[in-house]
Design an enzyme around this catalytic site. Structure first.
Site, PDB file in Angstrom:
ATOM      1  N   LYS A  85       0.078   4.271  -0.286  1.00 16.48           N
ATOM      2  CA  LYS A  85      -0.548   5.467   0.305  1.00 16.48           C
ATOM      3  C   LYS A  85      -0.301   6.680  -0.608  1.00 16.48           C
ATOM      4  O   LYS A  85      -0.275   6.523  -1.819  1.00 16.48           O
ATOM      5  CB  LYS A  85      -0.039   5.682   1.730  1.00 16.48           C
ATOM      6  CG  LYS A  85      -0.175   4.397   2.573  1.00 16.48           C
ATOM      7  CD  LYS A  85       0.097   4.575   4.016  1.00 16.48           C
ATOM      8  CE  LYS A  85      -0.064   3.228   4.727  1.00 16.48           C
ATOM      9  NZ  LYS A  85       0.100   3.333   6.180  1.00 16.48           N
TER      10      LYS A  85
ATOM     11  N   HIS B 104      -9.367   1.267   5.000  1.00 21.83           N
ATOM     12  CA  HIS B 104      -8.087   1.450   5.695  1.00 21.83           C
ATOM     13  C   HIS B 104      -8.303   2.425   6.857  1.00 21.83           C
ATOM     14  O   HIS B 104      -9.088   3.372   6.744  1.00 21.83           O
ATOM     15  CB  HIS B 104      -7.035   1.994   4.720  1.00 21.83           C
ATOM     16  CG  HIS B 104      -5.662   1.974   5.305  1.00 21.83           C
ATOM     17  ND1 HIS B 104      -5.229   2.925   6.205  1.00 21.83           N
ATOM     18  CD2 HIS B 104      -4.642   1.100   5.158  1.00 21.83           C
ATOM     19  CE1 HIS B 104      -3.984   2.629   6.568  1.00 21.83           C
ATOM     20  NE2 HIS B 104      -3.610   1.529   5.945  1.00 21.83           N
TER      21      HIS B 104
ATOM     22  N   GLU C 282      -6.668   4.817   7.855  1.00 19.15           N
ATOM     23  CA  GLU C 282      -6.440   6.233   7.502  1.00 19.15           C
ATOM     24  C   GLU C 282      -7.653   6.821   6.786  1.00 19.15           C
ATOM     25  O   GLU C 282      -7.952   8.005   6.933  1.00 19.15           O
ATOM     26  CB  GLU C 282      -5.154   6.351   6.662  1.00 19.15           C
ATOM     27  CG  GLU C 282      -3.920   6.150   7.537  1.00 19.15           C
ATOM     28  CD  GLU C 282      -2.718   5.555   6.825  1.00 19.15           C
ATOM     29  OE1 GLU C 282      -2.673   5.559   5.581  1.00 19.15           O
ATOM     30  OE2 GLU C 282      -1.805   5.063   7.531  1.00 19.15           O
TER      31      GLU C 282
ATOM     32  N   SER D 259       3.594  -2.064  10.295  1.00 20.05           N
ATOM     33  CA  SER D 259       5.038  -2.136  10.527  1.00 20.05           C
ATOM     34  C   SER D 259       5.661  -3.479  10.177  1.00 20.05           C
ATOM     35  O   SER D 259       6.586  -3.933  10.850  1.00 20.05           O
ATOM     36  CB  SER D 259       5.364  -1.744  11.979  1.00 20.05           C
ATOM     37  OG  SER D 259       4.995  -0.395  12.221  1.00 20.05           O
TER      38      SER D 259
ATOM     39  N   ASN E 210       0.872  -1.175   0.000  1.00 24.71           N
ATOM     40  CA  ASN E 210       0.000   0.000   0.000  1.00 24.71           C
ATOM     41  C   ASN E 210       0.909   1.226   0.000  1.00 24.71           C
ATOM     42  O   ASN E 210       1.523   1.538   1.015  1.00 24.71           O
ATOM     43  CB  ASN E 210      -0.885  -0.035   1.258  1.00 24.71           C
ATOM     44  CG  ASN E 210      -1.694   1.232   1.442  1.00 24.71           C
ATOM     45  OD1 ASN E 210      -1.780   2.057   0.536  1.00 24.71           O
ATOM     46  ND2 ASN E 210      -2.285   1.380   2.629  1.00 24.71           N
TER      47      ASN E 210
ATOM     48  N   GLU F 119      -5.204  -4.825  10.753  1.00 21.29           N
ATOM     49  CA  GLU F 119      -4.171  -3.808  10.934  1.00 21.29           C
ATOM     50  C   GLU F 119      -4.441  -3.028  12.216  1.00 21.29           C
ATOM     51  O   GLU F 119      -5.249  -2.091  12.217  1.00 21.29           O
ATOM     52  CB  GLU F 119      -4.177  -2.832   9.753  1.00 21.29           C
ATOM     53  CG  GLU F 119      -3.901  -3.481   8.417  1.00 21.29           C
ATOM     54  CD  GLU F 119      -3.347  -2.477   7.425  1.00 21.29           C
ATOM     55  OE1 GLU F 119      -2.208  -2.659   7.000  1.00 21.29           O
ATOM     56  OE2 GLU F 119      -4.047  -1.504   7.111  1.00 21.29           O
TER      57      GLU F 119
ATOM     58  N   GLY G 171       2.721   2.315  10.673  1.00 19.62           N
ATOM     59  CA  GLY G 171       3.684   3.390  10.494  1.00 19.62           C
ATOM     60  C   GLY G 171       4.429   3.786  11.758  1.00 19.62           C
ATOM     61  O   GLY G 171       5.094   4.820  11.797  1.00 19.62           O
TER      62      GLY G 171
HETATM   63  P1  PGA Z   1       3.024   0.316   7.533  1.00 23.87           P
HETATM   64  O1  PGA Z   1       1.529   0.510   6.951  1.00 23.87           O
HETATM   65  O2  PGA Z   1       3.536  -0.983   6.959  1.00 23.87           O
HETATM   66  O3  PGA Z   1       3.787   1.512   7.024  1.00 23.87           O
HETATM   67  O4  PGA Z   1       2.908   0.279   9.018  1.00 23.87           O
HETATM   68  C1  PGA Z   1       0.658  -0.570   6.824  1.00 23.87           C
HETATM   69  C2  PGA Z   1      -0.655  -0.111   6.260  1.00 23.87           C
HETATM   70  O5  PGA Z   1      -1.157   0.946   6.652  1.00 23.87           O
HETATM   71  O6  PGA Z   1      -1.248  -0.784   5.374  1.00 23.87           O
END
Ligand code: PGA
Length: 248
Positions: free
Chosen positions: A11, A93, A95, A208, A9, A163, A169
């Site tokens: 983003k 997601h 976010e 992560s 992803n 997640e 992140g």
């Molecule tokens: P990350 O994001 O691997 O940077 O923690 C995962 C995600 O939001 O899909």
């Protein structure tokens, strides 16, 4: 019985120059034994899909609108993603849930639209840190699962991504026991609702995932792959994660 899936992803990261990373990824994984998916920003879907035609890398969107067309400035429909060459779309997601106030009902409608258009939907769920600390993780995940997955979901058309919001992140990762507990609960809920389709739906872990923790996470039962953010941007980071999944 479930083919493993390494999903990236990107983003709101990447430009046309980043397409070189995908070429590198394909060169490093000429005949992968796992499915590979990259969800770039919408601006790159068309070009990436063309570059990945006939390869083992699938391309997906990061969101879609629940309606098929109309007066929704800035939004993209599932059919438009298909038309651009995508085969998958991420919905729900955290976010999106936070930045755009998406509810389980919104996510479910988007997932339904994605499946109706012929896309495979990657439906994201996961608890916040305060929900985890107050012992509500399994309740939250059960509620999100029940509310976010449409009845039309099948083992082929839906993938679940667990997640934990606090792991995204941040470099923080749940313990393997914590991942195992939630993935087992998700599997049980999927089987209870969708029977054999629930047994066939893939459950990804996200938050992560890095080259140095991937192998351990992929050893957890019912972890069928990963949804990777930061470490999917560079082939040098994503390739070892794909290798770890191939060897799991
Ligand atoms: P990350 O994001 O691997 O940077 O923690 C995962 C995600 O939001 O899909």
């Amino acid at each position: 019985m479930r083919r493993k899936l390494a999903a990236g992803n990107w983003k709101m990261n990447g430009s046309t120059a980043s397409l070189a990373q995908v070429a590198e990824l394909m060169a490093a994984n000429p005949a992968p034994s796992v499915d590979i998916l990259i969800c770039p920003p919408a601006t790159l879907i068309g070009q990436m899909a063309t570059a990945c035609l006939g390869t083992s890398v699938a391309v997906g969107g990061q969101d879609c609108h629940a309606k098929t067309s109309g007066a929704h400035t800035g939004d993209i429909s599932a059919a438009q993603l298909m038309d651009a060459g995508a085969s998958h779309v991420i919905v729900g997601h955290s976010e999106r849930r936070t930045d755009h106030a998406e509810t389980d009902a919104t996510v479910r409608a988007k997932a339904e639209a994605g499946i109706a258009a012929g896309l495979t939907v990657v439906i994201c769920i996961g608890e916040t840190l305060s929900e985890r600390e107050s012992g509500k993780t399994l309740d939250v995940v059960a509620r999100q699962l029940a509310g976010s997955i449409p009845d039309s979901a099948t083992g082929e058309t839906a993938v679940i991504a667990y997640e934990p919001v606090w792991a995204i992140g941040t470099g923080k990762v749940p313990t393997l026991d914590q991942i195992a507990e939630v993935h087992a609960a998700i599997r049980a809920a999927l089987v209870a609702r969708f029977a054999t389709d629930g047994a066939r739906m893939r459950i990804l872990y996200g938050g992560s995932v890095k080259p140095d923790n991937a192998a351990a996470i992929f050893g957890v039962p019912d972890v069928d792959g990963a949804l990777v953010g930061g470490a999917s941007l560079k082939s040098a980071d994503f390739s070892p994660i794909i290798a770890a999944l191939s060897n799991a």
